[in-house]
Design an enzyme around this catalytic site. Structure first.
Site, mmCIF file in Angstrom:
data_model
loop_
_atom_site.group_PDB
_atom_site.id
_atom_site.type_symbol
_atom_site.label_atom_id
_atom_site.label_comp_id
_atom_site.label_asym_id
_atom_site.label_seq_id
_atom_site.Cartn_x
_atom_site.Cartn_y
_atom_site.Cartn_z
ATOM 1 N N ARG A 1 0.589 -0.970 -0.267
ATOM 2 C CA ARG A 1 -0.159 0.432 0.326
ATOM 3 C C ARG A 1 0.767 0.914 0.418
ATOM 4 O O ARG A 1 1.892 1.368 0.396
ATOM 5 C CB ARG A 1 -0.803 0.033 1.305
ATOM 6 C CG ARG A 1 -1.500 -1.237 1.811
ATOM 7 C CD ARG A 1 -2.748 -0.962 2.648
ATOM 8 N NE ARG A 1 -1.640 -1.403 3.814
ATOM 9 C CZ ARG A 1 -1.735 -0.976 5.032
ATOM 10 N NH1 ARG A 1 -3.379 -0.731 5.743
ATOM 11 N NH2 ARG A 1 -1.442 -1.334 6.339
ATOM 12 N N ASN B 1 -6.544 6.469 2.615
ATOM 13 C CA ASN B 1 -6.543 5.855 3.529
ATOM 14 C C ASN B 1 -5.314 5.702 4.861
ATOM 15 O O ASN B 1 -4.057 5.098 4.174
ATOM 16 C CB ASN B 1 -6.725 3.962 3.363
ATOM 17 C CG ASN B 1 -6.756 2.960 4.364
ATOM 18 O OD1 ASN B 1 -7.976 3.056 5.318
ATOM 19 N ND2 ASN B 1 -6.332 2.496 4.726
ATOM 20 N N GLU B 2 -5.450 5.744 5.692
ATOM 21 C CA GLU B 2 -3.630 5.712 6.477
ATOM 22 C C GLU B 2 -3.065 6.982 5.643
ATOM 23 O O GLU B 2 -1.450 6.277 5.956
ATOM 24 C CB GLU B 2 -3.885 4.631 7.452
ATOM 25 C CG GLU B 2 -4.850 3.590 7.968
ATOM 26 C CD GLU B 2 -4.282 2.049 8.243
ATOM 27 O OE1 GLU B 2 -4.823 2.094 9.878
ATOM 28 O OE2 GLU B 2 -3.767 1.543 7.465
ATOM 29 N N GLU C 1 -11.920 1.836 11.550
ATOM 30 C CA GLU C 1 -11.377 0.909 12.080
ATOM 31 C C GLU C 1 -10.594 0.074 12.865
ATOM 32 O O GLU C 1 -10.745 1.264 14.245
ATOM 33 C CB GLU C 1 -10.141 0.095 11.372
ATOM 34 C CG GLU C 1 -10.580 0.752 9.401
ATOM 35 C CD GLU C 1 -9.329 0.078 8.934
ATOM 36 O OE1 GLU C 1 -8.170 0.086 9.460
ATOM 37 O OE2 GLU C 1 -9.236 0.744 7.449
ATOM 38 N N TRP D 1 -0.698 -8.314 11.836
ATOM 39 C CA TRP D 1 0.595 -8.028 11.638
ATOM 40 C C TRP D 1 1.859 -7.603 12.855
ATOM 41 O O TRP D 1 2.445 -7.012 12.802
ATOM 42 C CB TRP D 1 0.540 -6.182 10.786
ATOM 43 C CG TRP D 1 -0.897 -5.720 11.539
ATOM 44 C CD1 TRP D 1 -2.440 -5.557 11.600
ATOM 45 C CD2 TRP D 1 -0.624 -4.814 12.333
ATOM 46 N NE1 TRP D 1 -2.840 -4.695 12.066
ATOM 47 C CE2 TRP D 1 -1.986 -4.582 13.178
ATOM 48 C CE3 TRP D 1 0.560 -4.368 13.449
ATOM 49 C CZ2 TRP D 1 -2.586 -3.093 13.953
ATOM 50 C CZ3 TRP D 1 0.207 -3.658 14.623
ATOM 51 C CH2 TRP D 1 -0.866 -3.008 14.683
ATOM 52 N N GLU E 1 -3.822 -10.019 4.858
ATOM 53 C CA GLU E 1 -4.613 -9.973 5.702
ATOM 54 C C GLU E 1 -5.952 -10.973 6.224
ATOM 55 O O GLU E 1 -6.613 -11.047 6.696
ATOM 56 C CB GLU E 1 -5.249 -8.567 5.814
ATOM 57 C CG GLU E 1 -4.222 -7.431 5.335
ATOM 58 C CD GLU E 1 -4.471 -5.823 5.956
ATOM 59 O OE1 GLU E 1 -4.621 -4.774 7.239
ATOM 60 O OE2 GLU E 1 -5.896 -5.816 5.050
ATOM 61 N N ALA E 2 -5.421 -11.623 5.600
ATOM 62 C CA ALA E 2 -5.963 -13.628 5.546
ATOM 63 C C ALA E 2 -6.357 -13.170 7.867
ATOM 64 O O ALA E 2 -7.717 -14.029 7.075
ATOM 65 C CB ALA E 2 -5.669 -14.543 4.701
ATOM 66 N N PHE E 3 -5.773 -13.727 8.276
ATOM 67 C CA PHE E 3 -5.581 -13.894 9.713
ATOM 68 C C PHE E 3 -5.956 -13.101 10.609
ATOM 69 O O PHE E 3 -6.102 -12.991 11.181
ATOM 70 C CB PHE E 3 -4.101 -14.675 9.579
ATOM 71 C CG PHE E 3 -4.150 -15.783 8.990
ATOM 72 C CD1 PHE E 3 -5.204 -17.285 9.457
ATOM 73 C CD2 PHE E 3 -3.337 -16.544 8.458
ATOM 74 C CE1 PHE E 3 -4.979 -18.224 8.868
ATOM 75 C CE2 PHE E 3 -3.494 -17.698 7.480
ATOM 76 C CZ PHE E 3 -3.941 -18.797 8.177
ATOM 77 N N HIS E 4 -6.152 -12.195 9.108
ATOM 78 C CA HIS E 4 -6.828 -10.375 9.971
ATOM 79 C C HIS E 4 -8.232 -10.418 10.419
ATOM 80 O O HIS E 4 -9.249 -10.802 9.761
ATOM 81 C CB HIS E 4 -6.596 -8.959 9.045
ATOM 82 C CG HIS E 4 -6.430 -7.853 10.175
ATOM 83 N ND1 HIS E 4 -8.341 -7.053 10.724
ATOM 84 C CD2 HIS E 4 -5.715 -6.834 10.684
ATOM 85 C CE1 HIS E 4 -7.652 -7.004 11.461
ATOM 86 N NE2 HIS E 4 -7.136 -5.283 11.492
#
Length: 726
Positions: free
Chosen positions: A120, A158-159, A318, A326, A366-369
């Protein structure tokens, strides 16, 4: 000038309610999933989503190809279900074709390495080429959705700064030169501010100004130049945000704009006090800190958010339903923490509770977020807790909470982004300073003392408070020092610690002894003068206590790792060597014991109090633990003997209250009180008035003479109408 506050409407009949939802990424899923998503959103009481944040490549698959069909369809489905859309500018992550065609938009790190695409914000905010493409995207979205009634707000970027906070490209260098010329006007002013006589750094024109790239080995950057580069990086990203916002506003001026800040006490990379001027409503992304500081850290971050919002409602854009992905180790949230954290944000002024993200990703970084709808699906604890939270927020909205403002404390802890940047300098007496962490530790110490403080930007108006605290506000300008002095003269109490006011805004040290801010004004105000800093080791355990020395015990043969104070506190990092104290100042504590003697500071004043005008100035010349600060705050010698005059029941109430976080939100004649348990063990809520709106993880029966007991992660919300009959 601050933009006028404007809050996004919901698709309810009145347009009101507490917003609830999260980031939604339908482009990650086949369209046959969308209807299921919306049905489950409705079941969870979701009423808003942030859409298209990372969808640039889906919307514009090639330079001359645009695809809005999928976005039209999902917005229509959401609108039909009564779910409002916070539509993003989609520019946070550019498509790979843009990088392939224009590699010059990539930022450069301080070592000269290209920041490659694939993540990003792999773009330079000073790149005119990237800005051209980004603004074209903004205009396309505004033209297509500016009049769409489902789109009720704009989510810019975003951020900002997540991956491109510091750019050392040629574009950045040219922009930095122009920024310096605007700030200083002539080159002599810059040379004076940067102290370029040192190490032959004098420049003869703005064309010679360079960005502080890596200079080899352990070379140290000019600290004033580095601090200006931090300011420049903040300004370049803020300018980029404003350019995106204004491109949309020219076409669609009547919907509010925001962007999500990143405020938690381990990150606050921008000068968000300035950014808050440029949004219509303030938003934040906050992710919890696991461990015993979880709720306190959240409260401290939220206190600053309320300060940035200047009392207006703000938006949690968020946070997480459970674990993130992360950190080196990613702890899940345990029973009740999802609800407790969300309502804690509400307690500090948030009128919108949103998560990253709606449906947990099946692939990607971010699959495990965690998400609102986890991999396990709707038949899961997390989704059931999400539904429970949605229902709870509707209950609070129905009680009239929306728009209620957080009631002020009597104490303001002052936060200063530039001092946080300055504490990262490699040329300070210690590289273990952190202004933001000291704000957090003082905030928690106030809670430990049964009190609550606000966190307010230094630049704001804090004249209505009775006490201000400046923890490691390293950099103080002459004007800000005068404001602090005027506050004390008018009857306020000012507390500073060991590393406050050591430099001015150009990283110049005040002369004549420490603290030298304001050409000695701060030193005069506190009635102390120190000449050196005693830096001790930090290898001792955090829970070390001052030993009672044996008269026959030999002195240690190594330098001790801490120093004891006469009031029982301990200092483990930094002690100012005070050599002069004003005649009318009172010494509250000194350094004592073998450790102090070994460091040759035995008997040196550590904490003093000095009358100044109608007020008083409290000087804490060393680092203290949280426990030490809490004990200080309870010391009647400093705070007027309040504890001595309290009755037994009042003292008991105060002892109980340090296990709770208590905030109050007020709207007209209606008051909402929030009580949150800070402890892993049950805590008793003091006697209440009003009606209970929410009792979560509580026991006890107040109706039969008892009191509410909050279990772990428990909370209580009451509503009181204060209007009296005429």
């Amino acid at each position: 000038m601050r933009r006028e506050f404007s809050w996004p409407k919901l698709l309810t009949e009145s347009g009101r309610g507490l917003a609830f939802g999260g980031d939604y990424n339908p482009d990650q899923w086949p369209e046959e999933v969308w209807d299921e998503d919306i049905e489950l959103m409705k079941r969870a009481h979701v009423n808003t989503v942030a859409l298209a944040i990372f969808s640039w490549s889906k919307i514009q698959p090639s330079e001359h190809t645009w695809d809005f069909g999928w976005l039209d369809r999902i917005i229509a489905k959401l609108g039909a279900a009564g779910i409002a859309v916070d539509l993003a500018s989609a520019t946070a992550a550019a498509p790979l074709w843009l990088y392939e065609q224009h590699p010059e938009v990539l930022p450069i790190d301080r070592y000269g390495h290209v920041i490659n695409p694939g993540s990003r914000q792999s773009w330079s905010p000073t790149s005119p080429v990237f800005k051209e493409y980004a603004l074209a995207m903004c205009r396309k979205l505004a033209e297509r959705y500016g009049n769409n009634s489902t789109v009720t707000a704009w989510h810019m970027g975003n951020e900002y700064g997540w991956n491109n906070r510091c750019d050392y490209s040629d574009n950045a260098q040219n922009a930095f030169r122009a920024w310096c010329q605007r700030k200083y006007g002539d080159i002599d002013a810059l040379n004076d501010a940067w102290g370029t006589a040192f190490w032959s750094q004098r420049v003869t024109s703005f064309g010679e100004v360079i960005v502080p790239r890596h200079m080899g080995g352990d070379a140290m950057a000019n600290p004033a130049q580095q601090l200006d580069f931090e300011r420049f990086g903040n300004d370049m990203l803020l300018d980029f945000y404003k350019a995106e916002r204004d491109a949309i506003a020219e076409i669609c001026p009547d919907k509010p704009f925001t962007t999500n800040f990143m405020v938690s006490t381990d990150q606050c990379c921008m000068d968000y006090a300035r950014w808050s001027d440029e949004v219509d409503f303030v938003s934040n992304d906050h992710y919890f800190h696991e461990g015993e500081s979880h709720l306190d850290e959240l409260a401290c971050s939220d206190a600053l958010m309320n300060g940035l919002a200047q009392g207006k409602p703000w938006y949690v854009m968020e946070h997480s339903t459970s674990a993130v992905q992360w950190k080196p180790l990613n702890a899940r949230k345990r029973g009740g923490e999802l609800m407790r954290d969300a309502i804690a944000h509400v307690a500090f002024g948030a009128d919108a509770i949103n998560f990253f993200q709606w449906r947990q990703s099946r692939s990607g970084a971010e699959a495990f977020h965690s998400a609102m709808l986890p991999h396990a699906g709707a038949d899961s604890t997390v989704y059931r807790e999400v539904c429970e939270l949605g229902e709870t927020l509707e209950t609070l909205a129905a009680a009239g909470l929306q728009g209620a403002e957080v009631e002020r404390s009597s104490t303001a802890i002052l936060f200063h982004a530039e001092s946080e940047w300055a504490t990262r300098c490699q040329t300070l007496p210690s590289m273990q300073l952190s202004h933001w962490h000291d704000v957090r530790d003082w905030y928690r110490a106030f809670l430990d003392a049964g009190q609550r403080a606000d966190v307010v930007p230094l630049r704001d108006d804090w004249s209505d408070y009775s006490t201000i605290v400046l923890p490691t506000v390293l950099s103080l300008s002459r004007d800000d020092t005068q404001r602090v002095a005027d506050f004390a003269k008018a009857g306020g109490r000012v507390i500073v610690n060991y590393a406050t006011g050591l430099i001015d805004e150009s990283f110049r040290v005040g002369l004549g002894g420490y603290p030298g801010a304001g050409d000695g004004l701060l030193r005069d105000m506190f009635g102390v003068r120190s000449e050196e800093f005693n830096i001790t080791s930090t290898l001792s355990p955090a829970d070390a206590i001052c030993p009672i020395a044996d008269a026959d015990e030999a002195a240690p043969d190594i330098d001790p790792a801490y120093v004891c104070l006469s009031n029982g506190s301990i200092s483990q990092l930094w002690q100012n060597v005070v050599t002069a104290v004003a005649d009318d100042a009172k010494v509250v504590a000194t350094y004592e014991g073998d450790e102090a003697e070994a460091w040759e500071i035995g008997g040196v004043p550590a904490i003093t109090i000095h009358p100044y005008g109608q007020g008083k100035a409290v000087y804490v010349g060393c680092d203290l633990s949280r426990e030490g600060v809490a004990a200080l705050l309870a010391d009647p010698a400093l705070f007027g003997g309040q504890q001595e005059s309290q009755g037994e029941s009042q003292q008991e109430s105060q002892r109980e209250s340090n296990h709770l976080i208590h905030t109050r939100r007020r709207s007209g004649h209606t008051v909402f009180d929030f009580y949150l348990n800070r402890d892993a063990t049950p805590s008793v809520v003091p006697e209440l008035s009003g009606d209970v709106v929410l009792a979560y993880r509580t026991s006890g029966n107040p109706n039969v003479g008892g009191r509410y007991i909050l279990q772990r992660n428990g909370l209580l919300v009451t509503r009181t109408v204060t209007r009296t009959a005429a």
